[in-house]
Design a protein around this motif. Structure first.
Motif, PDB file in Angstrom:
ATOM      1  N   ARG A 134      19.161  13.458 -12.225  1.00  0.00           N
ATOM      2  CA  ARG A 134      18.750  12.786 -10.988  1.00  0.00           C
ATOM      3  C   ARG A 134      17.700  13.621 -10.253  1.00  0.00           C
ATOM      4  NH1 ARG A 134      21.746   8.572  -9.008  1.00  0.00           N
ATOM      5  NH2 ARG A 134      21.287   9.178  -6.854  1.00  0.00           N
ATOM      6  N   LEU A 135      17.883  14.938 -10.272  1.00  0.00           N
ATOM      7  CA  LEU A 135      16.910  15.815  -9.623  1.00  0.00           C
ATOM      8  C   LEU A 135      15.546  15.730 -10.299  1.00  0.00           C
ATOM      9  CD1 LEU A 135      19.044  18.980  -8.839  1.00  0.00           C
ATOM     10  CD2 LEU A 135      17.748  17.628  -7.182  1.00  0.00           C
ATOM     11  N   LYS A 136      15.534  15.664 -11.607  1.00  0.00           N
ATOM     12  CA  LYS A 136      14.259  15.573 -12.314  1.00  0.00           C
ATOM     13  C   LYS A 136      13.490  14.336 -11.873  1.00  0.00           C
ATOM     14  CE  LYS A 136      12.220  15.725 -16.947  1.00  0.00           C
ATOM     15  NZ  LYS A 136      12.503  15.813 -18.408  1.00  0.00           N
ATOM     16  N   ALA A 137      14.199  13.240 -11.693  1.00  0.00           N
ATOM     17  CA  ALA A 137      13.542  12.013 -11.215  1.00  0.00           C
ATOM     18  C   ALA A 137      12.999  12.210  -9.805  1.00  0.00           C
ATOM     19  CB  ALA A 137      14.527  10.848 -11.251  1.00  0.00           C
ATOM     20  N   ALA A 138      13.759  12.892  -8.944  1.00  0.00           N
ATOM     21  CA  ALA A 138      13.302  13.139  -7.576  1.00  0.00           C
ATOM     22  C   ALA A 138      12.092  14.067  -7.557  1.00  0.00           C
ATOM     23  CB  ALA A 138      14.437  13.735  -6.745  1.00  0.00           C
ATOM     24  N   TYR A 139      12.121  15.114  -8.375  1.00  0.00           N
ATOM     25  CA  TYR A 139      10.956  16.002  -8.442  1.00  0.00           C
ATOM     26  C   TYR A 139       9.715  15.218  -8.859  1.00  0.00           C
ATOM     27  CZ  TYR A 139      14.563  19.674  -8.771  1.00  0.00           C
ATOM     28  OH  TYR A 139      15.648  20.485  -8.562  1.00  0.00           O
ATOM     29  N   GLY A 140       9.891  14.282  -9.781  1.00  0.00           N
ATOM     30  CA  GLY A 140       8.752  13.490 -10.233  1.00  0.00           C
ATOM     31  C   GLY A 140       8.159  12.650  -9.114  1.00  0.00           C
ATOM     32  N   PRO A 173      19.378  29.731  -9.619  1.00  0.00           N
ATOM     33  CA  PRO A 173      18.975  28.642 -10.518  1.00  0.00           C
ATOM     34  C   PRO A 173      19.779  27.370 -10.285  1.00  0.00           C
ATOM     35  CG  PRO A 173      20.373  30.212 -11.682  1.00  0.00           C
ATOM     36  CD  PRO A 173      20.096  30.817 -10.336  1.00  0.00           C
ATOM     37  N   PHE A 174      19.078  26.230 -10.293  1.00  0.00           N
ATOM     38  CA  PHE A 174      19.784  24.955 -10.273  1.00  0.00           C
ATOM     39  C   PHE A 174      19.003  23.889 -11.038  1.00  0.00           C
ATOM     40  CE2 PHE A 174      17.307  25.303  -6.377  1.00  0.00           C
ATOM     41  CZ  PHE A 174      16.656  24.082  -6.267  1.00  0.00           C
ATOM     42  N   GLY A 175      18.057  24.347 -11.859  1.00  0.00           N
ATOM     43  CA  GLY A 175      17.306  23.416 -12.686  1.00  0.00           C
ATOM     44  C   GLY A 175      15.945  23.073 -12.147  1.00  0.00           C
ATOM     45  N   PHE A 176      15.444  23.861 -11.205  1.00  0.00           N
ATOM     46  CA  PHE A 176      14.116  23.621 -10.647  1.00  0.00           C
ATOM     47  C   PHE A 176      13.211  24.789 -11.001  1.00  0.00           C
ATOM     48  CE2 PHE A 176      11.131  24.286  -7.006  1.00  0.00           C
ATOM     49  CZ  PHE A 176      10.316  23.193  -7.263  1.00  0.00           C
ATOM     50  N   ASP A 177      12.135  24.497 -11.735  1.00  0.00           N
ATOM     51  CA  ASP A 177      11.132  25.496 -12.089  1.00  0.00           C
ATOM     52  C   ASP A 177       9.799  25.014 -11.521  1.00  0.00           C
ATOM     53  OD1 ASP A 177       9.225  27.163 -13.260  1.00  0.00           O
ATOM     54  OD2 ASP A 177      10.303  27.292 -15.155  1.00  0.00           O
ATOM     55  N   ARG A 178       9.294  25.749 -10.545  1.00  0.00           N
ATOM     56  CA  ARG A 178       8.066  25.328  -9.874  1.00  0.00           C
ATOM     57  C   ARG A 178       6.917  25.083 -10.837  1.00  0.00           C
ATOM     58  NH1 ARG A 178       7.279  28.816  -4.338  1.00  0.00           N
ATOM     59  NH2 ARG A 178       5.121  28.091  -4.690  1.00  0.00           N
ATOM     60  N   SER A 179       6.854  25.848 -11.900  1.00  0.00           N
ATOM     61  CA  SER A 179       5.734  25.724 -12.831  1.00  0.00           C
ATOM     62  C   SER A 179       5.715  24.377 -13.551  1.00  0.00           C
ATOM     63  CB  SER A 179       5.763  26.863 -13.856  1.00  0.00           C
ATOM     64  OG  SER A 179       6.913  26.771 -14.684  1.00  0.00           O
ATOM     65  N   TRP A 181       6.113  21.577 -12.035  1.00  0.00           N
ATOM     66  CA  TRP A 181       5.694  20.575 -11.057  1.00  0.00           C
ATOM     67  C   TRP A 181       4.525  21.130 -10.246  1.00  0.00           C
ATOM     68  CZ3 TRP A 181       8.292  16.409 -12.425  1.00  0.00           C
ATOM     69  CH2 TRP A 181       9.540  16.564 -13.025  1.00  0.00           C
ATOM     70  N   PRO A 182       3.314  21.045 -10.789  1.00  0.00           N
ATOM     71  CA  PRO A 182       2.176  21.750 -10.182  1.00  0.00           C
ATOM     72  C   PRO A 182       1.851  21.337  -8.750  1.00  0.00           C
ATOM     73  CG  PRO A 182       1.441  20.246 -11.915  1.00  0.00           C
ATOM     74  CD  PRO A 182       2.923  20.349 -12.035  1.00  0.00           C
ATOM     75  N   HIS A 183       2.014  20.068  -8.418  1.00  0.00           N
ATOM     76  CA  HIS A 183       1.690  19.642  -7.054  1.00  0.00           C
ATOM     77  C   HIS A 183       2.761  20.111  -6.059  1.00  0.00           C
ATOM     78  CE1 HIS A 183      -1.436  17.480  -9.026  1.00  0.00           C
ATOM     79  NE2 HIS A 183      -0.604  16.615  -9.594  1.00  0.00           N
ATOM     80  N   ILE A 184       4.009  20.119  -6.484  1.00  0.00           N
ATOM     81  CA  ILE A 184       5.065  20.703  -5.648  1.00  0.00           C
ATOM     82  C   ILE A 184       4.822  22.184  -5.478  1.00  0.00           C
ATOM     83  CG2 ILE A 184       7.534  21.237  -5.509  1.00  0.00           C
ATOM     84  CD1 ILE A 184       8.118  18.594  -6.885  1.00  0.00           C
ATOM     85  N   ASP A 185       4.472  22.844  -6.561  1.00  0.00           N
ATOM     86  CA  ASP A 185       4.222  24.287  -6.517  1.00  0.00           C
ATOM     87  C   ASP A 185       3.109  24.622  -5.522  1.00  0.00           C
ATOM     88  OD1 ASP A 185       4.354  27.035  -7.366  1.00  0.00           O
ATOM     89  OD2 ASP A 185       2.610  26.668  -8.636  1.00  0.00           O
ATOM     90  N   ALA A 186       2.004  23.887  -5.579  1.00  0.00           N
ATOM     91  CA  ALA A 186       0.883  24.148  -4.666  1.00  0.00           C
ATOM     92  C   ALA A 186       1.293  23.872  -3.222  1.00  0.00           C
ATOM     93  CB  ALA A 186      -0.315  23.284  -5.061  1.00  0.00           C
TER      94      ALA A 186
END
Length: 212
Positions: A134-140, A173-179, A181-186
């Motif tokens: 579910r988080l992966k979908a939200a990050y997207g 860690p909880f499954g989020f790697d900024r790298s 998701w480049p726009h989130i990272d920036a």
């Protein structure tokens, strides 16, 4: 009078409120809540601080507010910052705050808790995997929205940004790697370069090291 924020360092929801207060320029002070010692479950806390048994709680004189989004809204009203330029932006900010509370922070907070603050033999692998999906979908959704944008709503930081970032600066860690998701990272980099920004454990009392 100095605003008090009942909070603890591990809480991403408390961080949303604390970061809004810190960047607003309003005078405030943290009051540590011993969440892991059971303080929020104690009858005195529920009777005197928050009958929902949660943090954060903001006290400004006779005013007491709970829920991070409500506190952020009050900070915007009092400081004139983070609330948007007009009614259209205010509604869009609210849309993202509600989305974050339901789709992003709720999943991130629970997943981070299950992966880091439970004994290893009590961590439910299937629940964690489901939450991470579910988080992966939200990050997207967030990453796509930030493509070509500096901020989530409008041309400056708003409560939409201060809500959605709530759990994304934590080191556990909880499954989020900024790298990934480049726009989130920036966006996270831009936000952290804002004068006055502080990471969660630098802004609020309490950290995993305190329990070591």
């Amino acid at each position: 009078m100095t605003i008090q924020l009942y909070c603890f360092g591990e809480s991403g929801n408390a961080y949303k409120a604390a970061l809004a207060l810190e960047l607003s320029g309003l005078g405030w002070a943290p009051v540590k809540v011993d969440f892991f010692g059971g303080e929020t479950r104690h009858p005195d806390y529920r009777a005197q601080i928050n009958n929902m048994g949660e943090a954060p709680v903001m006290i400004d004189g006779d005013l007491r507010l709970t829920q991070s989004g409500v506190i952020q809204d009050y900070v915007a009203e009092k400081s004139g910052k983070f609330g948007g330029r007009d009614a259209t932006e205010r509604r869009e900010i609210l849309r993202w705050v509600l989305w974050d509370n339901h789709k992003l922070s709720s999943m991130a907070g629970m997943t981070r808790f299950l992966m880091n603050f439970l004994p290893e033999d009590k961590r439910p692998a299937e629940v964690i995997a489901f939450n991470q999906g579910r988080l992966k979908a939200a990050y997207g959704v967030l990453n796509d929205h930030l493509d070509g944008r500096d901020w989530i709503v409008g041309s400056d930081i708003t409560n939409a940004d201060l809500s959605c970032c709530g759990y994304l600066y934590y080191p556990e860690p909880f499954g989020f790697d900024r790298s990934d998701w480049p726009h989130i990272d920036a966006w996270l980099t831009r936000l952290s370069e804002t004068p006055g920004w502080k990471a969660p454990y630098d802004l609020m009392p309490g950290s995993p090291a305190d329990r070591a």
